[in-house]
Design a protein around this motif. Structure first.
Motif, PDB file in Angstrom:
ATOM      1  N   SER A  73      42.978  46.505  46.533  1.00  0.00           N
ATOM      2  CA  SER A  73      42.641  46.854  45.147  1.00  0.00           C
ATOM      3  C   SER A  73      43.905  47.151  44.338  1.00  0.00           C
ATOM      4  N   THR A  74      44.831  46.182  44.352  1.00  0.00           N
ATOM      5  CA  THR A  74      46.100  46.357  43.654  1.00  0.00           C
ATOM      6  C   THR A  74      46.497  45.111  42.868  1.00  0.00           C
ATOM      7  N   VAL A  75      47.352  45.329  41.869  1.00  0.00           N
ATOM      8  CA  VAL A  75      48.080  44.257  41.204  1.00  0.00           C
ATOM      9  C   VAL A  75      49.509  44.324  41.712  1.00  0.00           C
ATOM     10  N   ASN A  76      50.047  43.178  42.120  1.00  0.00           N
ATOM     11  CA  ASN A  76      51.375  43.131  42.717  1.00  0.00           C
ATOM     12  C   ASN A  76      52.258  42.135  41.974  1.00  0.00           C
ATOM     13  N   ARG A  77      53.555  42.364  42.048  1.00  0.00           N
ATOM     14  CA  ARG A  77      54.521  41.499  41.382  1.00  0.00           C
ATOM     15  C   ARG A  77      55.678  41.216  42.329  1.00  0.00           C
ATOM     16  N   GLY A  93      36.638  49.533  45.981  1.00  0.00           N
ATOM     17  CA  GLY A  93      36.501  48.592  44.884  1.00  0.00           C
ATOM     18  C   GLY A  93      37.510  47.483  45.023  1.00  0.00           C
ATOM     19  N   GLU A  94      37.719  46.765  43.952  1.00  0.00           N
ATOM     20  CA  GLU A  94      38.632  45.630  44.025  1.00  0.00           C
ATOM     21  C   GLU A  94      39.296  45.380  42.690  1.00  0.00           C
ATOM     22  N   VAL A  95      40.458  44.771  42.746  1.00  0.00           N
ATOM     23  CA  VAL A  95      41.073  44.098  41.612  1.00  0.00           C
ATOM     24  C   VAL A  95      40.986  42.615  41.929  1.00  0.00           C
ATOM     25  N   SER A 106      52.795  41.266  28.513  1.00  0.00           N
ATOM     26  CA  SER A 106      51.440  41.776  28.702  1.00  0.00           C
ATOM     27  C   SER A 106      50.812  41.147  29.938  1.00  0.00           C
ATOM     28  N   TYR A 107      49.952  41.901  30.581  1.00  0.00           N
ATOM     29  CA  TYR A 107      49.128  41.331  31.636  1.00  0.00           C
ATOM     30  C   TYR A 107      47.775  42.021  31.620  1.00  0.00           C
ATOM     31  N   ALA A 108      46.786  41.332  32.162  1.00  0.00           N
ATOM     32  CA  ALA A 108      45.426  41.863  32.171  1.00  0.00           C
ATOM     33  C   ALA A 108      44.804  41.599  33.535  1.00  0.00           C
ATOM     34  N   TYR A 109      43.982  42.539  33.983  1.00  0.00           N
ATOM     35  CA  TYR A 109      43.346  42.377  35.288  1.00  0.00           C
ATOM     36  C   TYR A 109      41.939  42.969  35.263  1.00  0.00           C
ATOM     37  N   THR A 110      41.078  42.450  36.135  1.00  0.00           N
ATOM     38  CA  THR A 110      39.700  42.920  36.209  1.00  0.00           C
ATOM     39  C   THR A 110      39.514  43.835  37.406  1.00  0.00           C
TER      40      THR A 110
END
Length: 378
Positions: A73-77, A93-95, A106-110
């Motif tokens: 459940s993470t955003v990674n770069r 939960g989840e990303v 900008s970035y967007a995630y659900t």
């Protein structure tokens, strides 16, 4: 009737589809998948990250590779070869969906919160407070596909009542039903000017979220009807009385990308079993955001969980259950790369960036062996 949304991490890879035995198909794929590396591909490849569990989405911006990990459940770069976590989603939960603006600012995630079903799109812009759009509340208030009819649309079974009982039992409600309240945002695309498109696999639609978090509908995708033959019913392990039924499955959009002239390209799962029992039925649609129409441009994909737009009109589609990334160009489908459990894909500069799913315990969500982010020259 509310659709049954699959929320275990392994099954989320197939985007929470409903009806007709998806559990068996997904369970087999998740438990028997090989180590998710580029070992299967015959093309040149480079592993960028081999610690990811379920890379549902990849985004490219300013030389960096961004990805989501649904298992963590993470955003990674990945920046200068090093992977770092830049945002966290709910646990449990989840990303899932992720996109970045062209300038990388900008970035967007659900996100989907398994504890209460809440879903959101979060927009992060350098120097500004995050904007959070409440997708699940929008779905509850508007239910954009509530006028669509799914399930049995024609019943030429030898025993129509038996067919209704069987198929209604599989979905936990009526055998013919209208679109229910269900939100599972799975993919994002930048539309420019601070706006974003969201593919909601639960809502069966493509939504627009503006820079202020206001939500509107771009398009509701059409049902996926199929006449169930005796051979299909036998392969799916269903009673013989189901043969002769025309069943309209839900479309389940899994990715959205903005193409030339502002047209959107969308991949879909067919809303039922992803194994070959009913055929390879994943599709690619072109969506016109001005008249809200959608046109199917190709079908025959086995587990179309993501797509990417390449050069010269090429479209790359992951086939999760076929172990390959396919290339759609000039109406012809070919294999671009063979790779185990491909879940996400992006294309840039003659390369494909592919996220492969690891082995995940469906019951506990534990990652048994990791997947990978791989750069491939097809």
């Amino acid at each position: 009737m509310s659709r049954r949304l699959r929320t275990t991490t392994a099954v989320v890879a197939a985007c929470a589809t409903a009806a007709l035995g998806l559990t068996t198909a997904v369970g087999a794929s998740a438990s028997t998948s090989r180590a998710a590396t580029a070992a299967a591909t015959k093309a040149w490849s480079q592993t960028l990250d081999d610690t990811v569990g379920a890379p549902f989405a990849i985004a490219l911006a300013k030389g960096d590779v961004w990805y989501t990990d649904g298992a963590a459940s993470t955003v990674n770069r990945i920046h200068h070869g090093k992977s770092m976590v830049v945002a966290h989603g709910p646990m449990p939960g989840e990303v899932a969906g992720l996109a970045a603006s062209a300038d990388g600012k900008s970035y967007a995630y659900t996100t989907t919160d398994y504890s209460n079903g809440a879903t959101t799109l979060t927009i992060r812009t350098a120097g500004k407070a995050p904007v959070v759009a409440d997708l699940s509340t929008y779905e509850q208030r508007h239910n954009p596909d509530g006028w669509r009819t799914y399930g049995i649309v024609k019943n030429e079974s030898s025993d129509p009542q038996c067919a209704r009982d069987v198929l209604g039992g599989l979905t936990g409600g009526e055998a013919t039903y209208k679109g229910g309240i269900d939100s599972h945002p799975y993919a994002v695309a930048s539309l420019g000017n601070g706006a974003w498109a969201v593919a909601d696999a639960g809502g069966n639609d493509i939504l627009k979220v503006d820079r202020h978090g206001r939500i509107s509908v771009i398009a509701v995708l059409p049902p996926q009807p199929i006449m169930l033959t005796t051979e299909m019913v036998t392969a799916a392990g269903l009673p013989p009385c189901v043969a002769g039924v025309t069943y309209a499955f839900e479309p389940v959009p899994t990715d959205v990308e903005r193409g030339e002239r502002g047209m959107l390209w969308v991949s879909t799962l067919p809303g039922g079993p992803e194994d070959p029992s009913l055929g390879a039925r994943g599709s690619v649609y072109m969506v016109n955001p001005w008249n809200h129409s959608s046109t199917r441009r190709a079908t025959g994909f086995l587990g179309a969980t993501d797509l990417a737009l390449g050069s010269h009109g090429a479209i790359y589609v992951t086939e999760l259950f076929a172990g390959k990334v396919s290339k759609l160009q000039n109406g012809r489908i070919t294999t671009a790369a063979e790779i185990s459990s491909p879940l996400s894909v992006e294309a840039w500069g003659g390369y494909l960036y592919v996220g492969s799913m690891g082995q995940i315990d469906q019951q506990t969500g534990e990652v048994k062996s990791p997947g990978a982010i791989t750069k491939i020259r097809p």
